[in-house]
Design a protein around this motif. Structure first.
Motif, short mmCIF file in Angstrom:
data_model
loop_
_atom_site.label_atom_id
_atom_site.label_comp_id
_atom_site.label_asym_id
_atom_site.label_seq_id
_atom_site.Cartn_x
_atom_site.Cartn_y
_atom_site.Cartn_z
N PHE A 1 45.35 40.37 48.85
CA PHE A 1 44.50 39.69 48.07
C PHE A 1 43.29 40.14 47.51
CE2 PHE A 1 45.08 36.91 52.19
CZ PHE A 1 46.22 36.37 51.62
N GLU A 2 42.95 41.58 47.93
CA GLU A 2 41.91 42.32 47.06
C GLU A 2 42.70 42.74 45.97
OE1 GLU A 2 38.89 43.19 47.31
OE2 GLU A 2 38.16 43.25 49.26
N LEU A 3 43.93 43.19 45.87
CA LEU A 3 44.75 43.72 44.93
C LEU A 3 44.83 42.51 43.88
CD1 LEU A 3 45.98 46.19 43.65
CD2 LEU A 3 48.05 45.77 44.87
N PHE A 4 45.33 41.27 44.28
CA PHE A 4 45.52 40.30 43.63
C PHE A 4 44.23 40.06 42.64
CE2 PHE A 4 48.64 36.69 44.20
CZ PHE A 4 48.60 36.41 42.98
N TYR A 5 43.22 39.86 43.27
CA TYR A 5 41.69 39.54 42.60
C TYR A 5 41.36 40.91 41.65
CZ TYR A 5 36.96 38.66 41.79
OH TYR A 5 35.52 38.59 41.21
N SER A 6 41.63 42.06 42.33
CA SER A 6 41.14 43.17 41.48
C SER A 6 42.11 43.72 40.31
CB SER A 6 41.39 44.42 42.36
OG SER A 6 41.22 45.45 41.71
N SER A 7 43.21 43.24 40.28
CA SER A 7 43.88 43.59 38.99
C SER A 7 44.58 42.30 38.24
CB SER A 7 45.25 44.44 39.40
OG SER A 7 44.59 45.61 40.03
N GLY A 8 44.22 41.14 38.82
CA GLY A 8 44.66 40.05 37.90
C GLY A 8 46.27 39.73 37.80
N LEU A 9 46.69 40.10 38.98
CA LEU A 9 48.47 39.99 38.95
C LEU A 9 48.82 38.61 39.10
CD1 LEU A 9 48.92 42.95 41.48
CD2 LEU A 9 49.42 42.92 39.04
N ARG A 10 50.07 38.42 38.73
CA ARG A 10 50.63 37.00 38.89
C ARG A 10 51.38 37.40 40.18
NH1 ARG A 10 52.46 38.54 33.43
NH2 ARG A 10 51.74 36.86 31.93
N LEU B 1 46.84 55.60 43.82
CA LEU B 1 45.42 55.39 44.45
C LEU B 1 44.73 56.67 44.04
CD1 LEU B 1 45.98 54.04 48.11
CD2 LEU B 1 45.49 52.80 45.98
N PRO B 2 44.83 57.80 43.76
CA PRO B 2 44.02 58.75 43.29
C PRO B 2 43.37 58.34 41.90
CG PRO B 2 45.62 60.01 44.51
CD PRO B 2 46.16 58.57 44.37
N ASP B 3 44.53 57.98 41.20
CA ASP B 3 44.01 57.41 39.89
C ASP B 3 43.52 56.15 39.64
OD1 ASP B 3 43.92 57.93 37.02
OD2 ASP B 3 45.86 56.68 36.52
N ARG B 4 43.63 55.54 40.80
CA ARG B 4 43.13 53.98 40.92
C ARG B 4 43.90 53.20 39.81
NH1 ARG B 4 36.80 53.29 42.53
NH2 ARG B 4 36.69 54.69 44.49
N SER B 5 44.90 53.19 39.98
CA SER B 5 45.76 52.48 39.00
C SER B 5 47.28 51.91 39.36
CB SER B 5 46.22 53.58 37.53
OG SER B 5 46.88 54.28 37.89
N ILE C 1 42.72 49.81 39.43
CA ILE C 1 42.69 49.16 40.94
C ILE C 1 41.07 49.15 41.03
CG2 ILE C 1 43.25 49.17 43.29
CD1 ILE C 1 45.86 50.31 42.31
N GLY C 2 40.38 48.24 41.70
CA GLY C 2 39.15 48.41 41.95
C GLY C 2 38.67 48.98 43.41
N GLY C 3 37.47 49.34 43.49
CA GLY C 3 37.19 50.46 44.86
C GLY C 3 37.44 49.69 46.03
N LYS C 4 36.96 48.41 46.13
CA LYS C 4 37.49 47.75 47.30
C LYS C 4 38.85 47.37 47.54
CE LYS C 4 33.02 46.01 48.35
NZ LYS C 4 32.54 46.35 49.60
N ALA C 5 39.55 47.34 46.60
CA ALA C 5 41.03 47.26 46.78
C ALA C 5 41.71 48.58 47.18
CB ALA C 5 41.64 46.55 45.52
N VAL C 6 41.31 49.61 46.52
CA VAL C 6 41.61 51.00 46.99
C VAL C 6 41.49 51.13 48.35
CG1 VAL C 6 41.26 53.44 46.69
CG2 VAL C 6 41.41 52.03 44.75
#
Length: 301
Positions: free
Chosen positions: A140-149, A163-167, A183-188
């Motif tokens: 759910f964090e990743l969903f909201y962080s990156s706007g995925l379908r 993760l090191p590149d946060r992408s 990828i946002g910090g919370k999602a990482v």
């Protein structure tokens, strides 16, 4: 209508069943849709299909629209009428297709439902009490962080995350297009917690980022069910669909940045008009920004 006109319709429906091998449901739909046109003809004393003009088809569709029939349904009815007249043309029972250039009224576009920032915080800061909830929170964090379908989230593999590149890389989005997303910090942090647990759950050869308790890739439907279960367990009353997280991502990002092109790229929209729907979600906020920022927005006292 005249008997020969009714026979022509019966022949068309028979042709659909025998030659086109249409399903019983499809044939019922055609019969119903053309039945509405028959009632229009009867109200106008039109006896045969050859007597219908383009203006009649327009009037018929306009009348249906006034009855509250949706644009999608009217498009289907027009498609059925066009198919029927193409059949009549082949059989030389008509001289033209009066529905050929008639269009259904445009559907008013529904605004997507979104959560505000406080609701998102309540959803994602509810805490975890099991390995599966650690996984769910990462999803759910990743969903909201990156706007995925939803399909894009389910398709993610370990190799897609840096993760090191946060992408992360979406390898095959809508239309087969790929894109790179932050990828946002919370999602990482949530992903790091999940990856430590994933080692205990995933099957040896499984490449999926998110796996089920059986160790195999988690599908879109399972993700939907997990979100519903999360909301019930955490006492969140509102019914949430996973795409509400994507819509909220877009709305919040656009509200803060006002950069429509950037949001378009992040969402993976081919056409910016699709992204523009989010500009209507918080027009009041944008109006306030305008009033404060534009040099000629206010009258001088």
């Amino acid at each position: 209508m005249r008997t020969d006109a009714e026979h022509a319709l019966t022949a068309f429906l028979d042709q659909l069943q025998v030659e086109a091998r249409a399903s019983e449901h499809t044939i019922k739909s055609y019969r119903r849709d053309i039945g509405h046109l028959i009632r229009y003809c009867e109200s106008k004393a039109i006896d045969h299909w050859i007597d219908l003009k383009q203006s009649d088809i327009r009037a018929h569709i306009a009348g249906r629209h006034r009855q509250g029939i949706s644009s999608k349904s009217l498009q289907r009815e027009l498609s059925a009428i066009r198919s029927f007249y193409n059949f009549l043309l082949k059989k030389r029972l008509a001289e033209s297709n009066p529905a050929q250039y008639v269009k259904a009224p445009k559907q008013s576009r529904k605004l997507p439902k979104t959560l505000d920032v406080d609701q998102i915080s309540g959803l994602l800061e509810a805490g975890t009490s099991s390995v599966l909830e650690i996984r769910d929170l990462a999803m759910f964090e990743l969903f909201y962080s990156s706007g995925l379908r939803l399909s894009e989230l389910a398709a993610l593999s370990l190799a897609d995350i840096d993760l090191p590149d946060r992408s992360l890389a979406v390898r095959s989005g809508k239309g087969g297009k790929s894109r790179l997303l932050p990828i946002g910090g919370k999602a990482v942090s949530a992903l790091e917690n999940w990856l430590a647990q994933r080692l205990k759950m995933a099957a040896a050869a499984e490449s999926a980022l998110f796996v089920s308790s059986r160790g195999t890739r988690l599908g879109p439907r399972s993700i939907q069910l997990r979100l519903a279960q999360w909301c019930r367990k955490k006492g969140i009353a509102e019914h949430l669909h996973p795409h509400m997280l994507r819509h909220s991502f877009a709305s919040h990002l656009l509200e803060s940045s006002q950069d429509l092109r950037a949001v378009q790229e992040l969402l993976g929209h081919s056409n910016i008009s699709t992204t523009q729907i989010y500009t209507h979600l918080d027009f009041q906020h944008l109006a306030e920004v305008y009033d404060k920022a534009h040099p000629r927005a206010k009258k001088k006292s």
